[in-house]
Structure formats: C-alpha cells, structure tokens
Write a protein that holds these residues in place. Structure first.
Motif, PDB file in Angstrom:
ATOM      1  N   TYR A  10      79.161  38.809  93.479  1.00  0.00           N
ATOM      2  CA  TYR A  10      79.385  40.229  93.741  1.00  0.00           C
ATOM      3  C   TYR A  10      79.505  41.029  92.445  1.00  0.00           C
ATOM      4  N   MET A  11      79.669  40.332  91.327  1.00  0.00           N
ATOM      5  CA  MET A  11      79.734  41.018  90.040  1.00  0.00           C
ATOM      6  C   MET A  11      78.371  41.045  89.336  1.00  0.00           C
ATOM      7  N   ALA A  12      77.327  40.640  90.061  1.00  0.00           N
ATOM      8  CA  ALA A  12      75.978  40.688  89.478  1.00  0.00           C
ATOM      9  C   ALA A  12      75.487  42.130  89.412  1.00  0.00           C
ATOM     10  N   ARG A  13      74.573  42.368  88.508  1.00  0.00           N
ATOM     11  CA  ARG A  13      73.944  43.687  88.412  1.00  0.00           C
ATOM     12  C   ARG A  13      72.635  43.674  89.192  1.00  0.00           C
ATOM     13  N   PRO A  22      79.551  46.546  88.885  1.00  0.00           N
ATOM     14  CA  PRO A  22      80.375  45.340  89.008  1.00  0.00           C
ATOM     15  C   PRO A  22      81.837  45.569  88.663  1.00  0.00           C
ATOM     16  N   ALA A  23      82.122  46.604  87.866  1.00  0.00           N
ATOM     17  CA  ALA A  23      83.512  46.883  87.490  1.00  0.00           C
ATOM     18  C   ALA A  23      84.384  47.167  88.697  1.00  0.00           C
ATOM     19  N   GLU A  70      69.329  39.409  97.431  1.00  0.00           N
ATOM     20  CA  GLU A  70      70.368  38.380  97.346  1.00  0.00           C
ATOM     21  C   GLU A  70      71.761  38.994  97.395  1.00  0.00           C
ATOM     22  N   ALA A  71      71.938  40.134  96.726  1.00  0.00           N
ATOM     23  CA  ALA A  71      73.242  40.788  96.744  1.00  0.00           C
ATOM     24  C   ALA A  71      73.585  41.293  98.141  1.00  0.00           C
ATOM     25  N   ALA A  72      72.618  41.923  98.798  1.00  0.00           N
ATOM     26  CA  ALA A  72      72.865  42.521 100.113  1.00  0.00           C
ATOM     27  C   ALA A  72      73.121  41.456 101.180  1.00  0.00           C
ATOM     28  N   ARG A  98      80.229  43.696  97.496  1.00  0.00           N
ATOM     29  CA  ARG A  98      79.293  44.756  97.136  1.00  0.00           C
ATOM     30  C   ARG A  98      77.883  44.174  97.207  1.00  0.00           C
ATOM     31  N   PRO A  99      76.894  44.971  97.610  1.00  0.00           N
ATOM     32  CA  PRO A  99      76.955  46.402  97.904  1.00  0.00           C
ATOM     33  C   PRO A  99      77.693  46.714  99.197  1.00  0.00           C
ATOM     34  N   PRO A 100      78.133  47.998  99.333  1.00  0.00           N
ATOM     35  CA  PRO A 100      78.748  48.433 100.584  1.00  0.00           C
ATOM     36  C   PRO A 100      77.700  48.497 101.696  1.00  0.00           C
TER      37      PRO A 100
END
Length: 266
Positions: A10-13, A22-23, A70-72, A98-100
């Motif tokens: 979840y901290m990936a860009r 990511p912050a 991958e993030a979603a 994240r993402p929301p």
C-alpha cells in the motif's frame, strides 16, 4: 480487540493524484502499528471484482498499467479481508488501504478510486450468505457516488452518505441515522478524514473522530452483532491523518482517548 488490515504494498507509488501519496498510509501505520494486531491481506479475485463492476471496467483499469491494477486489486482485497475478519470475530477492523474506492461506480472510476473497495467486500459477504443485510456509513468529505450507484435499489444494503451534511450537524447526522438504524448483520464504514480541521474540510477535530468511532462501535455492538469494519477513503494531510485515524480506532473499540484537542462541538 481491534485489528488492522495492511500490506506493505500500500506504500507503493503508482500513477494517481498528487495528494494521494504513500505518506498517507505511512502516517497511519506509524500511529497504529504496535497498538494493534496487523493482518496482511491478499488481492481480490476477478470474481470478487465482477460482483461490483462490469468486465469493461476491469479492462479499463488494466489499461491504466500494471502498477495501478496491482494496487487497486490489493486495496479491494484489503477491504474484503477486513469484512471477513469482523464477520468471523465480531470485533472491529480498520483497513488502511490505498487507493481509496468510494467514487468508483459499476463502469467508471475517478477521484483517486479504481475499484469500489466497500462494495466489493460487502457484495462478497452477501453473495456467500455470510450476511443478509448490511449498512454503509460514508463520512468522507466527498459524496460516495460510486457506492451509492452500486447499491442503488439493493434492499440488502442501507447507505448513509454524510458528505452533504452541514458542518454544524455532521456528527449529529451520523448519530440520527444510527439511532434509526434497524438490526443489520454488519456495518461497513467508508472512513474519509478530509473533513479534519487541518485538512480540506476544516471541520472535525481528533476528538470528533473519536466520538464518531465510539458512536459506530456502540451501534455495531447493539445492532450488528459487533460486526463493524472501516475502510480508508480520503484524508490528505499525512501528519494529521495518522492521529485522526488513531483517535477514530480508539473510539471504534470503545476506549478513551487522552491528550487530544477538545471536540469542536458539544
């Protein structure tokens, strides 16, 4: 005891809005890690995603690139993990994903959202019979238009979007809805923190978020068998976000919060 769903990924860009960084989750975990057990989720399956979205929607998200996909998919999986955890344990869960997701509709995405994390999670539980009736409370600054669209006409899910409430009655609006809420099997919370005093909304203090969490936790214990989970939506000032989420989580599990600014309203 509250649990936190979190994955290092979840901290990936990935390509998204400049403020959805990511912050955000780094700040949250800096406040939650060590206080709560952390559960690592798996990505949602395509079958899970297709209960909330069309095949064309999935194709369009894939075209955004591997990093976004991958993030979603992992964020949707985190929400689903949280829903299943609370369904089994009857203890509160916070998904720091994240993402929301609450702006993602059946066949559209935007507002930093690609898949509707809340809809994916609840539709999975409704599909497999784990729950028969759910409630969703969205207290993000912005309307959860995607969630409203997906659950429109679905009698299995009651939906409250607080975004349109006047600032002066934001918390009271939540309390009124919860007072009138019938018995349900689970409560899902789209937890946006951009109404914070030091965020875009300029309205709610950490004590307000603690109070909102306490209202929701108490309601879940009375009307939803203790099954309540929250999924991160907005909140874009990282330094403040972690503290606000911690305050909310303390309230959700029914614990006091010390050394916070007094509530902005009685």
């Amino acid at each position: 005891m509250l649990k936190v769903v979190f994955h290092e990924a979840y901290m990936a860009r990935y390509p998204t809005g400049a403020v959805e960084t990511p912050a955000r989750v780094r700040s949250i975990m800096g406040n939650l890690q060590g206080c709560y057990e952390v559960v690592v989720p798996r990505p949602a399956s395509k079958e899970d995603l297709l209960r909330a979205h069309t095949p064309d929607h999935l194709t369009q998200v894939q075209l955004e690139g591997k990093a976004v996909w991958e993030a979603a998919v992992l964020a949707a999986g985190g929400a689903l993990c949280a829903a299943r955890l609370t369904a089994q344990s009857r203890q509160p869960v916070f998904a720091a994903v994240r993402p929301p997701g609450h702006h993602a509709g059946r066949n559209r995405y935007g507002g930093f959202c690609f898949f509707n994390n809340m809809a994916v999670s609840l539709l999975a539980l409704l599909h497999d019979g784990t729950v028969k009736r759910a409630a969703v409370i969205d207290f993000d600054m912005h309307r959860g238009d995607g969630t409203a669209e997906i659950f429109n006409g679905d009698s299995r899910c009651l939906f409250l979007d607080v975004s349109s409430a006047e600032k002066e009655c934001f918390v009271q609006n939540i309390a009124g809805f919860l007072d009138a809420l019938p018995l349900v099997d689970i409560i899902g919370i789209s937890a946006g923190f951009d109404m914070h005093l030091k965020d875009w909304g300029g309205c709610l203090s950490n004590s307000d978020y603690h109070h909102i969490g306490r209202l929701l936790g108490e309601t879940a214990r009375r009307k939803a068998f203790g099954r309540v989970f929250a999924v991160l939506e907005g909140g874009y000032m990282p330094h403040e976000l972690g503290k606000a989420v911690y305050a909310f989580c303390r309230g959700l599990e029914g614990k006091e919060l010390i050394d916070v600014t007094p509530m902005t309203r009685p």
